[in-house]
Design a protein around this motif. Structure first.
Motif, mmCIF file in Angstrom:
data_model
loop_
_atom_site.group_PDB
_atom_site.id
_atom_site.type_symbol
_atom_site.label_atom_id
_atom_site.label_comp_id
_atom_site.label_asym_id
_atom_site.label_seq_id
_atom_site.Cartn_x
_atom_site.Cartn_y
_atom_site.Cartn_z
ATOM 1 N N ALA A 64 0.791 -1.030 -0.057
ATOM 2 C CA ALA A 64 0.026 0.048 0.007
ATOM 3 C C ALA A 64 0.743 1.244 -0.077
ATOM 4 O O ALA A 64 0.487 2.200 -0.635
ATOM 5 N N SER A 65 2.002 1.315 0.839
ATOM 6 C CA SER A 65 2.778 2.469 0.872
ATOM 7 C C SER A 65 3.544 2.722 -0.425
ATOM 8 O O SER A 65 3.701 3.751 -0.830
ATOM 9 N N VAL A 66 3.930 1.596 -1.037
ATOM 10 C CA VAL A 66 4.538 1.797 -2.617
ATOM 11 C C VAL A 66 3.770 2.203 -3.469
ATOM 12 O O VAL A 66 3.922 3.324 -4.182
ATOM 13 N N LEU A 67 2.533 1.828 -3.444
ATOM 14 C CA LEU A 67 1.291 2.237 -4.506
ATOM 15 C C LEU A 67 1.102 3.595 -4.237
ATOM 16 O O LEU A 67 0.761 4.429 -5.270
ATOM 17 N N THR A 68 1.071 4.243 -2.890
ATOM 18 C CA THR A 68 0.766 5.449 -2.725
ATOM 19 C C THR A 68 2.111 6.466 -2.903
ATOM 20 O O THR A 68 1.883 7.549 -2.598
#
Length: 424
Positions: free
Chosen positions: A195-199
């Motif tokens: 999730a943090s990579v995608l955001t």
């Protein structure tokens, strides 16, 4: 004699790997180290800068601390078959950041050695262990719950500004608790990273890879610095780190002898202080990650989490200069969210133990609230004051119960002496 087949050999090797590196224990260790480093490394760097340390000396500080934590965590955990996790003194680093201004590195190192010797003497004399033996389990559990509360609420507070990271961590944890309970935290961590990579929360371009080199500084003992820095560092480390650290172990059911643990951490600090190890002590918050059910379903095997944490801390020390750049690349919301789900079970168990005895429930609540308040008085953190407030509440309540019991006994004796009581 027939040799085992390659398949059998591979299966045997995999079994040994699973036994020594269970995924839940390794994950708990990784989370514990990540939480410990991200929450305190910046303070350590500030303390080193206050003493006038350059880049090489700051890296040496991280190396010495990493080696000291690795040796004491792995050694003590293997010795006592319990998750004995050590760490650097975060309150001590905060103290040094404000008190080392104008103090030479040589005199600062002298204060570090002096503080380590005082901790060593505390272990050899056994006075600290005698104090800890007098603390009731409900108060120790309330102390632990109060220390961990900030991290438990941090999971939900992050949803306000980083919902896209914190909520997937929480949702995946709940789902995995039903389907894959042993790997719930690992699933939550993996989902949080994705999730943090995608955001776009990661900034890997800031990471710089380099190895730390030891830098020796000969200690210089100035009595003024020993009194103004060494003694407060010792007091803060014992009251704000070792005390809740022992409480974590006791609340989790691990009756590890306190005195030998203090002896070894004090000795390691004294030996490694010339290289920058300003404070080594029992961990509290990060230790709770390794002592809970999430670390291993078999409590007798949870010591492996602390052993692996020691290995990860060694890596942190060797890559001391890299750690600072990695801290700026990692989204803070991910750290707090994963720490929150990793500590849910421990907070639950601590609160249940703290409130289990009606006679000590009020004292446990006072301990919990005072510890969770985060108050700092005389440079000493809330863990000490919470335990002091709870102990005072318990003592007053016990005195009141004794007076009530004595009064009831006297009334019963007087009733027995009356003619009605005699005829009855």
């Amino acid at each position: 004699m027939e040799r085992p087949s390659p398949e059998v050999t591979r299966m045997s090797a995999l079994a040994r790997i699973r036994a020594t590196a269970p995924p839940s224990a390794v994950t708990a260790a990784l989370i514990a180290v990540t939480v410990g480093v991200t929450s305190a490394a910046a303070i350590v760097f500030t303390a080193a800068r206050a003493a006038g340390a350059d880049t090489r000396e700051i890296s040496s500080w991280m190396l010495a601390l990493g080696v000291g934590i690795a040796v004491t965590s792995a050694g003590l955990s293997l010795r006592y078959q319990a998750p004995v996790l050590t760490s650097w003194s975060t309150p001590g680093a905060a103290l040094l950041a404000t008190s080392l201004t104008g103090v030479s590195m040589e005199r600062a190192v002298g204060a570090f050695v002096f503080s380590g010797v005082l901790i060593l003497l505390s272990g050899l004399t056994g006075w600290f262990a005698r104090i800890m033996d007098r603390i009731p389990v409900p108060l120790a559990s309330a102390l632990l719950a109060g220390v961990l509360l900030e991290f438990g609420t941090g999971l939900f507070s992050q949803m306000g500004g980083s919902f896209a990271i914190a909520f997937p961590v929480f949702a995946l944890y709940l789902l995995a608790r039903r389907l894959l309970p042993r790997y719930a935290v690992l699933v939550a961590l993996g989902g949080g990273v994705v999730a943090s990579v995608l955001t776009g929360g990661w900034h890997l371009e800031r990471v710089r890879l380099s190895l730390a080199q030891p830098v020796f500084t000969a200690p210089e003992f100035d009595w003024k610095v020993l009194v103004s820095v060494g003694v407060p560092l010792f007091v803060v480390t014992m009251a704000s780190q070792n005390l809740p650290g022992v409480a974590v172990l006791r609340a989790s059911g691990y009756d590890v002898p306190v005195s030998p643990v203090l002896t070894w951490t004090g000795a390691a600090q004294a030996v490694l202080a010339p290289f920058g190890a300003f404070g080594l002590n029992l961990a509290a918050i990060t230790a709770a990650i390794c002592t809970g059910d999430e670390a291993h379903p078999d409590r007798r095997r949870r010591y492996l989490a602390a052993v692996w944490a020691g290995a990860f801390y060694l890596c942190v020390g060797l890559l001391g200069a890299t750690v600072a750049s990695l801290l700026t690349a990692m989204p803070h919301a991910l750290v707090l969210a994963v720490a929150g789900v990793g500590l849910l079970a421990t907070i639950e168990a601590s609160l249940a133990s703290a409130l289990s005895d009606p006679a000590s429930r009020e004292a446990a609540v006072v301990t919990f609230l005072a510890t969770a308040s985060g108050v700092t008085l005389l440079g000493i953190g809330s863990a000490f004051w919470g335990l002091l407030a709870g102990g005072l509440t318990s003592a007053i309540a016990s005195a009141g119960r004794r007076r009530a019991t004595a009064s009831a006994s006297r009334s019963a004796e007087q009733d027995a002496r009356t003619p009605e009581g005699m005829s009855a």
